[in-house]
Design an enzyme around this catalytic site. Structure first.
Site, mmCIF file in Angstrom:
data_model
loop_
_atom_site.group_PDB
_atom_site.id
_atom_site.type_symbol
_atom_site.label_atom_id
_atom_site.label_comp_id
_atom_site.label_asym_id
_atom_site.label_seq_id
_atom_site.Cartn_x
_atom_site.Cartn_y
_atom_site.Cartn_z
ATOM 1 N N ARG A 125 -8.682 -2.710 -7.631
ATOM 2 C CA ARG A 125 -7.260 -3.057 -7.596
ATOM 3 C C ARG A 125 -7.088 -4.480 -8.093
ATOM 4 N NH1 ARG A 125 -5.004 -4.127 -1.487
ATOM 5 N NH2 ARG A 125 -6.213 -6.007 -1.163
ATOM 6 N N THR A 166 -1.295 -7.788 -8.636
ATOM 7 C CA THR A 166 -0.263 -6.737 -8.620
ATOM 8 C C THR A 166 -0.569 -5.633 -7.602
ATOM 9 O OG1 THR A 166 -1.419 -5.405 -10.260
ATOM 10 C CG2 THR A 166 0.085 -7.085 -11.109
ATOM 11 N N ASP A 184 -12.719 -9.070 2.351
ATOM 12 C CA ASP A 184 -12.979 -8.212 1.191
ATOM 13 C C ASP A 184 -14.321 -7.494 1.393
ATOM 14 O OD1 ASP A 184 -12.180 -8.269 -2.162
ATOM 15 O OD2 ASP A 184 -14.042 -7.380 -1.439
ATOM 16 N N ASP A 204 -16.951 -7.815 -1.431
ATOM 17 C CA ASP A 204 -17.554 -9.150 -1.498
ATOM 18 C C ASP A 204 -18.521 -9.371 -0.336
ATOM 19 O OD1 ASP A 204 -15.962 -9.503 -3.674
ATOM 20 O OD2 ASP A 204 -14.695 -11.079 -2.817
HETATM 21 O O1 LIG Z 1 -5.769 0.633 -0.446
HETATM 22 P P1 LIG Z 1 -5.831 -0.315 -1.596
HETATM 23 O O2 LIG Z 1 -4.748 -1.367 -1.543
HETATM 24 O O3 LIG Z 1 -5.878 0.368 -2.914
HETATM 25 O O4 LIG Z 1 -7.153 -1.185 -1.428
HETATM 26 C C1 LIG Z 1 -8.359 -0.663 -1.024
HETATM 27 C C2 LIG Z 1 -9.408 -0.846 -2.080
HETATM 28 O O5 LIG Z 1 -9.717 -2.249 -2.250
HETATM 29 C C3 LIG Z 1 -11.122 -2.435 -2.132
HETATM 30 O O6 LIG Z 1 -11.772 -2.296 -3.348
HETATM 31 P P2 LIG Z 1 -11.666 -3.424 -4.481
HETATM 32 O O7 LIG Z 1 -10.522 -3.138 -5.398
HETATM 33 O O8 LIG Z 1 -11.703 -4.787 -3.846
HETATM 34 O O9 LIG Z 1 -12.971 -3.181 -5.323
HETATM 35 P P3 LIG Z 1 -14.502 -3.513 -4.943
HETATM 36 O O10 LIG Z 1 -14.925 -2.419 -4.018
HETATM 37 O O11 LIG Z 1 -15.201 -3.491 -6.236
HETATM 38 O O12 LIG Z 1 -14.554 -4.857 -4.283
HETATM 39 C C4 LIG Z 1 -11.527 -1.335 -1.185
HETATM 40 O O13 LIG Z 1 -12.895 -1.079 -1.190
HETATM 41 C C5 LIG Z 1 -10.686 -0.176 -1.630
HETATM 42 O O14 LIG Z 1 -11.266 0.541 -2.703
HETATM 43 O O1 LIG Z 2 -8.389 -6.107 3.475
HETATM 44 C C1 LIG Z 2 -8.798 -5.566 2.431
HETATM 45 C C2 LIG Z 2 -7.921 -4.865 1.568
HETATM 46 C C3 LIG Z 2 -8.431 -4.282 0.450
HETATM 47 N N1 LIG Z 2 -9.743 -4.402 0.178
HETATM 48 C C4 LIG Z 2 -10.591 -5.072 0.986
HETATM 49 O O2 LIG Z 2 -11.786 -5.149 0.708
HETATM 50 N N2 LIG Z 2 -10.086 -5.656 2.083
HETATM 51 MG MG LIG Z 3 -13.220 -5.849 -3.280
#
Ligand SMILES: O=P(O)(O)OC[C@H]1O[C@H](OP(=O)(O)OP(=O)(O)O)[C@H](O)[C@@H]1O
Ligand SMILES: O=c1cc[nH]c(=O)[nH]1
Ligand SMILES: [Mg+2]
Length: 213
Positions: A103, A107, A203, A206
């Protein structure tokens, strides 16, 4: 959509350490793995089985085996990878399909950068794993992909969910013929202005794997 919050003291105990900002990455990974095992135990109550006849050393017996084709487990990269090992430990014969989704932190829109799902999921039972359900955009899109390919029974397993994201998913899933279940360790209070779950755990990607750019 059926929602199951796994209410268990061991889950709450592990989740508390997972949330703690002082928990380091190796401990975070271990706890995510342990938690998914506990959640998966609940989430797989409806896994499809068929009756089989066997012989014990003492007598014939009737039992069950997992139905074929076996379920498909789909981790959403990156953070969902932290839940994959725990899932396949419980379901060693499961197949695994991958979705890479991210995401936009400004945005909050979601884009898909990898799709390694089987082409035909007709009649398949699917377990999709991602630790965080925040706005719900990621899981909603993932579930749409799975339904388009023919999956007919979908269970999403998350560690944390925000009420806002659950509402979005319920709305998106309302006209789906396919049963969708959400299994989560906790439903938190809300999202903050940056789309992070409050109190949450930060996160997840991370904390599992380091900061990505
Ligand atoms: O419900 P949403 O608002 O869509 O957010 C949730 C998403 O955000 C995080 O992934 P991220 O986009 O940070 O990717 P990553 O796993 O590579 O860190 C998490 O692991 C979900 O996939
Ligand atoms: O709190 C949050 C929301 C989205 N993705 C994450 O990893 N943490
Ligand atoms: Mg992430």
């Amino acid at each position: 959509m059926r929602i199951q919050v796994v209410d268990h003291p061991l889950v709450s105990h592990k989740l508390t350490t997972l949330r703690d900002e002082n928990t380091d990455s190796p401990t975070f990974r271990r706890l995510a793995d342990e938690l998914v095992t506990l959640l998966a135990y609940e989430a797989t109550r409806g896994v499809r089985v068929r009756e089989v006849e066997i012989k014990t050393p003492v007598a014939p017996a009737t039992g069950v085996k997992l139905e074929t084709p076996t379920p498909l487990v789909v981790p959403i990269l990156r953070a969902g990878l932290g839940m994959l090992d725990g899932m396949v430990r419980l379901l060693p014969t499961a197949e695994v399909g991958f979705l890479g989704m991210v995401r936009d932190e400004e945005t909050l829109e979601v884009s898909t950068y990898a799709d390694r799902l089987p082409k035909d999921l007709s009649g398949r039972q699917v377990y999709v794993v991602d630790p965080m359900l925040a706005t719900g955009a990621t899981l909603a899109q993932a579930i749409r992909f799975l339904v388009e390919r023919g999956a007919n029974d979908i269970t999403a397993i998350t560690l944390l969910a925000a009420p806002e994201g659950i509402a979005v998913l319920e709305n998106e899933m309302a006209d789906l013929e396919v049963p969708v279940t959400l299994v989560t360790a906790a439903v938190d209070e809300k999202l903050n202005e940056k789309g992070y779950i409050v109190p949450g755990l930060g996160d997840a990607g991370d904390r599992l794997y380091g900061v990505a750019h």
